[in-house]
Design an enzyme around this catalytic site. Structure first.
Site, short mmCIF file in Angstrom:
data_model
loop_
_atom_site.label_atom_id
_atom_site.label_comp_id
_atom_site.label_asym_id
_atom_site.label_seq_id
_atom_site.Cartn_x
_atom_site.Cartn_y
_atom_site.Cartn_z
N ASP A 254 0.75 -1.01 0.25
CA ASP A 254 -0.44 -0.37 0.37
C ASP A 254 0.47 0.74 0.43
OD1 ASP A 254 -2.54 -1.53 0.57
OD2 ASP A 254 -1.60 -1.80 2.94
N HIS A 282 -5.13 -3.19 6.25
CA HIS A 282 -4.92 -3.17 4.82
C HIS A 282 -6.60 -3.64 4.66
CE1 HIS A 282 -3.14 -4.20 1.33
NE2 HIS A 282 -3.78 -6.02 1.80
#
Length: 442
Positions: A254, A282
């Site tokens: 990410d 996440h």
């Protein structure tokens, strides 16, 4: 001599063996593989042979015959690794570092298919660091796992000293210095996120207990299998003898995606983007932090003045990037996930550049930000390169950032209640605030 050549040299070239030499290599590999509950083929005796190993300049005398019982004593080996690298301590080159044991679950999967060869090449821990790979699979993936081990043999990595494969984490995790927990059940059609949390949570209960029982007391654990934050929490709760600080949930992909988007918008190469933080889970509640990020050392908001783009398009692109990739390519981001695991490991074994930091999902107890204790939450970290880290204190918050952080915090607190039965904290109460599934969970 290369490892494959060393195996070939073991075959006596006599007329009596002409017809059987062709079958020796595969028979040897299967015979020397230690797998609980699976049949082991007979090993052909080896006579009058010598081995020259790629890891030492001295010749090592091979035994006149290698008996199957002797190989059973050598639990952590596969194929050529059972002989070529099984040297006595006094014969080892003095310049070798102590071998690092890296355990990988889901080792027959696509992410591991990219990752294992990076690990074996020295790309992660350095060109002078020998490693042993301990590969965990399942009954269903066992044959594929043997294929992975065969490819590692054929790649002739001089730093790869041992390879073991198995389906029992209590065997595979023995003395592990690193545990990369990739394997998890994907989310099937119609499956509720709560059900996924329970199914995968049970996997990480078992793996946490196994790590607690047999791994190094200072093992570093990176959880990749989704939902990775809560799976990391489950794992650490079931490994009370290992410091909770040693457990990480992978949010580095990410972070990498966020850096890429900022670089594209600013018209710079991505190595100019620093101080990028992913806060929280996440999931699609994750918070890419553009307030504290820098481009060429300058705050992002002074370089990219389009606040609406930062708050809306940038954030959404980072959160949904995996889904877009799947639609374009028809498969998940296995290669870039493997790269991000490498980046996450490197960040812990390499000193963080002055003034910079990296993101990792870590245990929140005692954090300086006011985030709820006792969850695994992605936060900004720095490392001295010794495998440990510290949380960064010099970060700013505004109302926009803090409100987003509280939303992802609420989601992780709800997930924690949903797996209370797996962490030893009572009866599970599952009331998740919406479905924020990432495409990679499918």
């Amino acid at each position: 001599m290369a490892a494959a050549a060393a195996v070939a040299e073991l075959i006596p070239y006599t007329s009596a063996h002409t017809k059987t030499a062709h079958h020796f290599s595969s028979e040897f590999s299967y015979a020397s593989t230690r797998i609980s509950g699976h049949r082991r083929l007979r090993l052909r005796p080896i006579q009058n042979s010598r081995i020259r190993c790629s890891v030492t300049s001295n010749e090592v005398e091979a035994p006149a015959a290698v008996k199957l019982g002797e190989l059973k004593k050598k639990a952590d080996c596969y194929g050529v690794f059972c002989l070529t690298y099984d040297l006595k301590a006094e014969e080892e080159t003095k310049s070798w570092k102590k071998m690092v044991n890296i355990a990988v679950s889901g080792a027959a999967g696509m992410i591991s298919n990219h990752l294992l060869f990076k690990l074996a090449s020295g790309e992660v821990l350095g060109p002078d660091q020998p490693i042993a790979l301990k590969l965990l699979g399942s009954e269903r993936s066992l044959q594929a796992l043997e294929g992975v081990a065969m490819e590692l043999e054929d790649s002739l990595f001089p730093l790869l000293r041992e390879v073991s494969i198995g389906i029992d984490p209590y065997e595979v995790f023995q003395d592990a210095d690193w545990a990369l927990l990739i394997g998890a059940k994907p989310r099937g059609p119609g499956m509720e996120r709560a059900e996924l949390l329970d199914i995968n949570g049970q996997i990480f209960v078992e793996q946490g207990k196994a790590l607690n029982a047999v791994a190094s007391r200072n093992v570093k654990v990176i959880v990749v299998g989704n939902p990775c934050n809560t799976n990391a929490l489950i794992c650490l709760k079931n490994a009370p003898d290992i410091p909770a600080k040693n457990f990480h949930a992978l949010t580095r992909l990410d972070e990498n995606r966020a850096k890429c988007q900022l670089a594209l918008k600013a018209g710079v190469f991505y190595d100019q983007v620093s101080n990028m933080t992913i806060w929280g889970n996440h999931s699609t509640t994750q918070v890419p932090d553009f307030l504290n990020a820098r481009i060429n050392g300058v705050p992002v908001k002074e370089v990219i003045k389009d606040t609406k783009w930062l708050q809306e398009e940038f954030t959404q692109v980072v959160q949904t990037r995996g889904g877009v990739l799947i639609k374009k390519w028809g498969r998940s981001s296995a290669a870039s996930t493997a790269v991000s695991i490498v980046d996450a490991m490197r960040s812990l074994v390499t000193p963080t550049p002055e003034g910079d930091w990296f993101s990792s999902g870590v245990y929140t107890a005692g954090n300086p930000y006011g985030i709820a204790d006792d969850i695994v939450f992605s936060m900004p970290c720095r490392s001295n390169g010794d495998g440990d880290y510290e949380l960064v204190k010099d970060v700013e918050f505004d109302d926009y950032l803090w409100n987003r952080i509280k939303k992802t915090e609420a989601e992780l607190l709800a997930e924690k209640k949903c797996v209370a039965h797996l962490t030893g904290e009572g009866i599970a109460v599952c009331d998740l605030p919406g479905d924020t599934m990432l495409p990679g969970e499918m």
